[in-house]
Motif scaffolding. Structure first.
Motif, PDB file in Angstrom:
ATOM      1  N   LEU A  56      -7.700   3.623  -0.317  1.00 39.20           N
ATOM      2  CA  LEU A  56      -6.459   4.051  -0.968  1.00 39.20           C
ATOM      3  C   LEU A  56      -6.654   4.181  -2.468  1.00 39.20           C
ATOM      4  O   LEU A  56      -6.220   5.174  -3.080  1.00 39.20           O
ATOM      5  CB  LEU A  56      -5.340   3.049  -0.659  1.00 39.20           C
ATOM      6  N   GLN A 113       0.832  -1.206   0.000  1.00 37.45           N
ATOM      7  CA  GLN A 113       0.000   0.000   0.000  1.00 37.45           C
ATOM      8  C   GLN A 113       0.868   1.259   0.000  1.00 37.45           C
ATOM      9  O   GLN A 113       0.577   2.228  -0.697  1.00 37.45           O
ATOM     10  CB  GLN A 113      -0.938  -0.002   1.211  1.00 37.45           C
ATOM     11  N   THR A 125      -4.970   9.523   3.186  1.00 38.64           N
ATOM     12  CA  THR A 125      -5.328   8.115   3.331  1.00 38.64           C
ATOM     13  C   THR A 125      -5.531   7.752   4.800  1.00 38.64           C
ATOM     14  O   THR A 125      -6.503   7.064   5.157  1.00 38.64           O
ATOM     15  CB  THR A 125      -4.228   7.222   2.722  1.00 38.64           C
TER      16      THR A 125
END
Length: 428
Positions: A223, A183, A205
């Motif tokens: 995300l 991520q 985020t």
């Protein structure tokens, strides 16, 4: 938590904290060694948004401990500059960081330049525009260093994100965050080398994610939705935009279809359809030319279709045009010949038009000696049409050669005709 944006809080305090830019501020560079030894030269920092121009200026000030003033050339006036000069008289040397320096006006320049020259002010100017095009020569001459900062790699950006997640004082280290390495790297990739954008995306985020049992868990769906909103890098009329146009044309000229489509995608995402269409039409004649004369009308048709359709559908005919040009035979002989003729004229290589080519559509032309032109259409030569061996260039330029045909595509046939006619000229 501190109300200042994460990107601001994570700004490096010393040059050893700078991410990337090793070609400018790496430990083996002269600039690094000068700064470590306490000497800061006036300089211009040139580069794309988010590559660290402002951060580098702050880090230099933090390393040297010199007084530091930051101004933006779009807002600062003569009074602001005079205040910096006054501070320099009191404190000694002052570092002035001037963002958007290409907007520096003459009044500000006249106020500041003498103090840059005598060393009381160290000027660090930052610009996203090419300094050799957009920064006043007087400023450039007084800046001993002009440094181009490169876009950060995904690895550089990922390192910044890792620091931000771990730093409990300036970053997000005081928050329990469940974020995977994958991520984090997705954010680094999405930022396209822009550190500010990456840190802003990271902060968004985290605050868009849900907390459960004291842990903020980052969901892929959150995300992904934020990454999709990240704007494409580049402005419509800045240096980077023109660099994209240049890269597109050079990729087509080099027959690299994938690279050309990549740069076309960048340009279209920036939204300036007019500039892109204009460049594509020029390319069809400049780089394809006589090797494939049908390309010009085809590209024009694609452009007209794109203009009728508008974005995003305009991308479809333009993609066709770019692929066609990439894979077509290429020649620049026609416009190169014209440029050679223009250069010849500028060099003074001119002469009187032969009398038989001058206008005779008025009484008295014959008295001036005008006339004697032989009409080529009356002299057939095979399937070519008409041709007659007579002089067309001024007498002092007879024998001059401007056109050099290229043996490619359709021009190969044209070349054969040209060479045959040149041979005819020498036959009696």
């Amino acid at each position: 938590m501190n109300n200042e944006p994460l990107a601001y809080r994570m700004r490096p305090q010393t040059i050893d904290e700078i991410a990337g830019q090793q070609h400018v501020i790496g430990k083996d560079t002269a600039l690094y060694k000068m700064i470590i030894n306490g000497h800061v030269p006036s300089m211009l920092l040139y580069g794309d948004p988010g590559v660290g121009k402002t951060s580098l200026a702050f880090a230099i000030a933090g390393t040297t401990k010199l007084p530091f003033v930051a101004l933006n050339a779009t807002k600062a006036g003569k009074k602001d500059v005079e205040e910096v000069v006054a501070d320099a008289r009191l404190t000694g040397k002052v570092i002035l960081f001037l963002d958007e320096i290409h907007r520096f006006n003459k009044l500000q320049q006249d106020t500041l330049l003498p103090h840059v020259e005598n060393g009381s002010i160290v000027l660090i100017g930052a610009t996203t525009e090419n300094p050799f095009h957009d920064v006043n020569p007087a400023i450039r001459s007084r800046c001993g260093e002009i440094k181009q900062l490169k876009r950060l790699t995904s690895e550089d950006v990922d390192l910044l994100l890792e620091r931000a997640l771990e730093d409990p004082v300036k970053g997000l280290g005081n928050i329990a965050i469940d974020m995977s390495i994958e991520q984090r790297k997705k954010i680094a990739d999405a930022a396209n080398g822009d550190a500010r954008k990456a840190l802003t995306l990271l902060e968004s985020t985290i605050f868009a994610s849900f907390e459960e049992d004291g842990v903020t868990k980052v969901e892929d769906s959150i995300l992904d939705s934020l990454v999709d909103r990240v704007g494409v890098f580049g402005d419509k009329k800045g240096s980077h935009f023109y660099n994209l146009l240049s890269a597109l044309q050079k990729s087509v000229r080099g027959s690299d279809t994938d690279a050309a489509l990549y740069y076309l995608a960048h340009l279209l995402e920036n939204g300036d359809l007019v500039a892109v269409s204009r460049r594509l039409l020029v390319m069809s004649y400049e780089d394809i030319g006589l090797a494939n004369p049908s390309i010009g009308p085809q590209v024009l048709a694609a452009i007209q279709s794109a203009e009728r359709l508008g974005l995003p559908e305009a991308r479809i005919p333009l993609a066709n045009a770019v692929v066609l040009m990439c894979l077509s035979e290429k020649s620049n002989s026609a416009y190169s010949a014209l440029d050679t003729a223009i250069a010849s004229i500028h060099q003074g290589k001119t002469g009187d038009i032969p009398n038989h080519l001058k206008d005779t559509h008025y009484s008295g032309a014959k008295d001036l000696g005008h006339g004697g032109y032989i009409y080529p259409h009356d002299h057939k030569i095979g399937t070519f049409g008409g041709w007659v061996n007579q002089t067309y260039l001024p007498n002092n330029l007879i024998g001059s050669k401007f056109y050099n045909p290229i043996e490619a595509g359709e021009e190969k046939r044209l070349s054969a005709i040209y060479n045959r006619l040149e041979k005819f000229k020498t036959e009696k």
